[in-house]
Design a protein around this motif. Structure first.
Motif, PDB file in Angstrom:
ATOM      1  N   LEU A  65     -10.188  -2.807   2.100  1.00 53.15           N
ATOM      2  CA  LEU A  65      -8.947  -2.529   1.376  1.00 53.15           C
ATOM      3  C   LEU A  65      -8.215  -3.823   1.057  1.00 53.15           C
ATOM      4  N   ASN A  66      -8.131  -4.705   2.033  1.00 57.80           N
ATOM      5  CA  ASN A  66      -7.443  -5.977   1.827  1.00 57.80           C
ATOM      6  C   ASN A  66      -8.140  -6.807   0.750  1.00 57.80           C
ATOM      7  N   ASN A  92     -12.920   1.865  16.042  1.00 61.02           N
ATOM      8  CA  ASN A  92     -12.093   0.672  15.803  1.00 61.02           C
ATOM      9  C   ASN A  92     -12.799  -0.299  14.867  1.00 61.02           C
ATOM     10  N   ILE A 132      -8.449   5.208  12.294  1.00 64.54           N
ATOM     11  CA  ILE A 132      -7.437   4.795  13.275  1.00 64.54           C
ATOM     12  C   ILE A 132      -6.974   5.991  14.101  1.00 64.54           C
ATOM     13  N   ASP A 177      -7.883   3.703   1.890  1.00 65.10           N
ATOM     14  CA  ASP A 177      -6.724   3.819   2.764  1.00 65.10           C
ATOM     15  C   ASP A 177      -6.796   5.084   3.606  1.00 65.10           C
ATOM     16  N   ALA A 199     -12.536   1.167  11.416  1.00 64.40           N
ATOM     17  CA  ALA A 199     -11.184   0.971  10.884  1.00 64.40           C
ATOM     18  C   ALA A 199     -10.984  -0.484  10.448  1.00 64.40           C
ATOM     19  N   LYS A 200     -11.506  -1.410  11.257  1.00 72.19           N
ATOM     20  CA  LYS A 200     -11.391  -2.833  10.927  1.00 72.19           C
ATOM     21  C   LYS A 200     -12.141  -3.149   9.638  1.00 72.19           C
ATOM     22  N   ARG A 243      -9.484   4.664   6.254  1.00 78.59           N
ATOM     23  CA  ARG A 243      -9.014   3.726   7.278  1.00 78.59           C
ATOM     24  C   ARG A 243      -8.040   4.405   8.234  1.00 78.59           C
ATOM     25  N   ARG A 244      -7.102   5.170   7.686  1.00 75.99           N
ATOM     26  CA  ARG A 244      -6.110   5.841   8.521  1.00 75.99           C
ATOM     27  C   ARG A 244      -6.758   6.925   9.376  1.00 75.99           C
ATOM     28  N   ILE A 252       0.819  -1.203   0.000  1.00 76.16           N
ATOM     29  CA  ILE A 252       0.000   0.000   0.000  1.00 76.16           C
ATOM     30  C   ILE A 252       0.855   1.255   0.000  1.00 76.16           C
ATOM     31  N   ASP A 303     -10.256  -1.648   6.708  1.00 76.20           N
ATOM     32  CA  ASP A 303      -9.065  -2.448   6.456  1.00 76.20           C
ATOM     33  C   ASP A 303      -9.422  -3.728   5.701  1.00 76.20           C
ATOM     34  N   SER A 304     -10.546  -4.338   6.083  1.00 79.53           N
ATOM     35  CA  SER A 304     -11.005  -5.543   5.399  1.00 79.53           C
ATOM     36  C   SER A 304     -11.375  -5.245   3.948  1.00 79.53           C
TER      37      SER A 304
END
Length: 430
Positions: free
Chosen positions: A98-99, A88, A41, A34, A91-92, A37-38, A4, A95-96
């Motif tokens: 994005l992944n 949180n 966080i 991204d 963000a999780k 997500r950041r 990333i 992140d999922s």
């Protein structure tokens, strides 16, 4: 899997590389996820800091007897706790997302990979051997009299359906001999470590080498969640899944002879006659795990290993550099070996040798410790057929066929065939 940080730093270059595979730009969607997500966080961290400060103030308020302040701070802490949990969770989730997006994207072609959309744009690098001139019309493998008794498609269809075959007698013996010859050559001449692996794997192993999530329809899954391997690339490469190895243990060079299983979902109607495209087949697979500095040289070495098998068998072939649009999703560069099939009057693929860079290593979290110390780095992975046994069987039969219906086999196989090198027109090994 892609870094990333690289996408953040060079989004235009990332999109340009993917466009060589015919894909539209994806970096805006990646960077939006991204960034969100950041931010989530950071907001969670700020809320946690505020909650920590309030916790200290709660004690002081209680000690001073300020009940109103005590209750206010307790309420604030409860609110912050809920806010932190929500942030949180967001963000999780981001992140999922994005992944999941990164997992669907193919690898980036190296700069020396030719542009192009399909196999018509592949570049021939060399031809080795001269196709034999026949004084009769050569037949496809399944029509050769010597073969017909030992290659039973009707029995395969009765047992399992279309694209299965039963081999028997001299043809079955030849098939076994070819696999043993390949293994012996790779272990004794090329220094690969013979390895026996399962053909059933956990789902995360299929993710590790890139068969999932995008290409699940090409493979078979059991009712209890295992997957049948489409190639031993899956098992051999995943031997380093989740590991951090010492640099001085690289390269690790493996070879395995396994059954392989593919649904051929994307090839309906193609090569329906004969053994060229089956749901169940055998391959001798090569895999190398290397230091990044050595992966280009290892790709050339692996290509020569596969070429050597064809040369020892006396089979004419050509070496092709695949264009960006024709490579597998996990590859950064691929060389195909195409063997001459006189029955089809053309060259057909018998091996693909690919270098994947750190694409699979990132999915597997496979790293090495640099010899001079420092932060662990991702290994590079490579894979290639050495060779597809069934396709090699086809090539040996078609190139060795005689006018009387018999087949003369390569002398190099005599030690594996009891000193014999001919299948008679009636199917006997002589």
């Amino acid at each position: 899997m892609h870094d990333i940080r690289m996408i953040r730093d060079t989004p235009d270059a990332f999109d340009a590389a993917l466009s060589r595979r015919g894909l539209d730009p994806v970096s805006p969607a990646i960077l939006d996820l991204d960034t969100a997500r950041r931010q989530a966080i950071k907001q969670a961290e700020d809320a946690q800091a505020a909650a920590n400060a309030a916790a200290k103030d709660v004690g002081r308020a209680k000690a001073s007897g300020d009940d109103a302040e005590f209750e206010r701070l307790r309420t604030l802490m409860a609110d912050k706790k809920a806010e932190i949990a929500a942030l949180n969770e967001r963000a999780k989730d981001l992140d999922s997302q994005l992944n999941d997006l990164l997992l669907t994207l193919p690898n980036l072609p190296y700069d020396d990979v030719p542009a192009g959309r399909n196999e018509a744009d592949n570049v021939e690098q060399k031809r080795t051997g001269t196709p034999r001139q026949f004084n009769f019309q050569p037949l496809e493998h399944y029509d050769i009299p010597a073969v017909q008794a030992g290659m039973d498609f009707a029995a395969g269809a009765k047992l399992s359906g279309s694209r299965f075959v039963v081999l028997r007698g001299a043809v079955a013996r030849l098939h076994r001999a070819l696999a043993q010859f390949m293994l012996d050559t790779h272990t004794e001449d090329h220094g690969l470590t013979e390895t026996i692996t399962p053909v059933l794997v956990k789902e995360e192993m299929m993710y590790g080498t890139g068969q999932l999530p995008k290409f699940g329809e090409d493979s078979y899954q059991t009712t209890n969640g295992w997957w049948l391997i489409p190639t031993a690339e899956v098992t051999l490469t995943n031997l380093v899944n989740g590991e951090t190895v010492e640099a001085d243990t690289l390269p690790r060079r493996y070879v395995a002879h396994t059954q392989c299983f593919r649904s051929e979902a994307g090839s309906a109607g193609r090569d329906t006659s004969g053994m060229l495209r089956q749901h169940q087949f055998e391959k001798v697979e090569m895999v190398s795990i290397t230091h990044p500095d050595d992966s280009d040289a290892e790709h050339a070495r692996m290509t020569r290993c596969a070429e050597a098998i064809l040369e020892k068998l006396g089979l004419p072939y050509r070496t092709m550099l695949l264009c960006a649009g024709d490579m597998g999703a996990g590859a950064r560069r691929t060389c195909d070996l195409e063997v001459w099939l006189p029955g089809q009057d053309t060259y057909r693929e018998i091996s693909s040798i690919s270098t994947c860079g750190d694409y699979q290593a990132r999915r597997m979290n496979a790293r090495f410790k640099p010899a001079g110390g420092g932060k662990p780095e991702f290994v590079h992975t490579l894979n290639g057929s050495g060779l597809a046994v069934g396709r090699c069987l086809i090539a040996v039969l078609e190139n060795g066929q005689q006018a009387d219906g018999s087949v003369v086999l390569p002398d190099v196989l005599k030690p594996y065939l009891g000193g014999r090198n001919t299948i008679t027109a009636t199917g006997e090994l002589k």
